[in-house]
Scaffold this active site. Structure first.
Site, short mmCIF file in Angstrom:
data_model
loop_
_atom_site.label_atom_id
_atom_site.label_comp_id
_atom_site.label_asym_id
_atom_site.label_seq_id
_atom_site.Cartn_x
_atom_site.Cartn_y
_atom_site.Cartn_z
N CYS A 89 0.83 -1.20 0.00
CA CYS A 89 0.00 0.00 0.00
C CYS A 89 0.87 1.26 0.00
O CYS A 89 1.52 1.53 -1.00
CB CYS A 89 -0.98 -0.03 1.16
SG CYS A 89 -2.38 1.11 0.92
N HIS A 175 -3.86 -5.23 0.49
CA HIS A 175 -3.33 -5.69 1.77
C HIS A 175 -3.40 -7.22 1.89
O HIS A 175 -4.34 -7.76 2.50
CB HIS A 175 -4.07 -5.03 2.93
CG HIS A 175 -3.70 -3.61 3.14
ND1 HIS A 175 -2.57 -3.22 3.84
CD2 HIS A 175 -4.30 -2.47 2.72
CE1 HIS A 175 -2.50 -1.90 3.85
NE2 HIS A 175 -3.54 -1.42 3.16
N GLU A 177 -1.48 -9.00 3.71
CA GLU A 177 -0.96 -9.38 5.02
C GLU A 177 -2.00 -9.31 6.13
O GLU A 177 -1.76 -9.78 7.25
CB GLU A 177 0.23 -8.48 5.38
CG GLU A 177 -0.10 -7.13 6.00
CD GLU A 177 -0.79 -6.12 5.11
OE1 GLU A 177 -1.11 -5.02 5.60
OE2 GLU A 177 -1.04 -6.41 3.91
#
Length: 235
Positions: A89, A175, A177
């Site tokens: 990001c 994202h 993660e």
């Protein structure tokens, strides 16, 4: 000797998430460098085996945050050395900026879970694991594609969702993660003002996190493992 991973963190709840346990299991010793805590981005940018630049709710172009200039220079030095660097990001946007590209507002917010379309180049990359997967988007900025980079994924809202430069540099706009268990609540609290301003239903985000979280985590770990394997093969 264990390999080392340095993570540049801008807000505490946007940490390595599910990548943390995976990296530890694969032999990496993890260290965070946090904005607002000394020393941030100090020392040799090339000292760690892996650099991960995490997300955050600011824009690369916002002069109100002096740390961005320090971080930009730290990342640029790392990139000039051609060392393994992953941006998520804001991290991906900082990599693009450090390579001389423009980061700018899209004029809209892409927030929530939606499917990712992997490009032809992406199908030959670790991003192939995300094809058709509902991933978490949480951004309002994008970037121009760096020279020599391949665009690996897109959505109907924002064309640039991931890029790579050779085997060692990977930028991801979404994202992968994120932890979608109880820890996802930290995201909803941390971004509460933004969510309210956009009129986004938090319960809907919770529901989507429960529904899509496990598949996202599996795809994320396969992507990360493939990328790290590619790095190791080059060394």
């Amino acid at each position: 000797m264990r390999k080392t991973a340095l993570a540049l963190r801008h807000v505490h709840f946007e940490d390595l998430g599910s990548f943390g346990d995976a990296l530890s299991a694969w032999g990496y010793e993890i260290r965070y460098s946090d904005v607002g805590e000394e020393p941030f981005c100090q020392g040799d940018p090339c000292a760690s085996d892996l650099l991960i630049v995490l997300g955050g709710p600011v824009g690369v172009y916002e002069d109100a945050y002096p740390f961005l200039d320090t971080e930009w220079k730290f990342i640029r030095t790392r990139l000039e050395a051609g060392l393994p660097t992953l941006g998520i990001c804001l991290g991906a946007q900082l990599i693009a900026s450090a390579l001389g590209e423009r980061v700018y507002s899209t004029g809209l917010k892409e927030i929530g879970f939606s499917p990712l379309t992997v490009t032809e180049e992406g199908h030959e990359s670790p991003l192939v694991h995300f094809d058709g997967v509902q991933v978490l988007h949480w951004h309002g900025d994008t970037y121009t594609l760096p020279i020599g980079a391949q665009n690996l994924a897109s959505t109907s809202v924002v064309e640039q969702q991931a890029f790579s430069i050779g085997p060692n540099v990977l930028g991801i706009q979404f994202h992968p993660e994120v932890e979608t268990d109880g820890r996802f609540e930290r995201w909803l609290i941390g971004h509460s003002a933004e969510l309210a301003g956009c009129g986004i239903d938090t319960e809907g985000l919770r529901t989507d996190a429960r529904m899509h979280g496990q598949r996202l985590k599996m795809a994320a770990h396969m992507m990360l493992q493939d990328w790290l394997t590619g790095i190791e093969l080059q060394q």
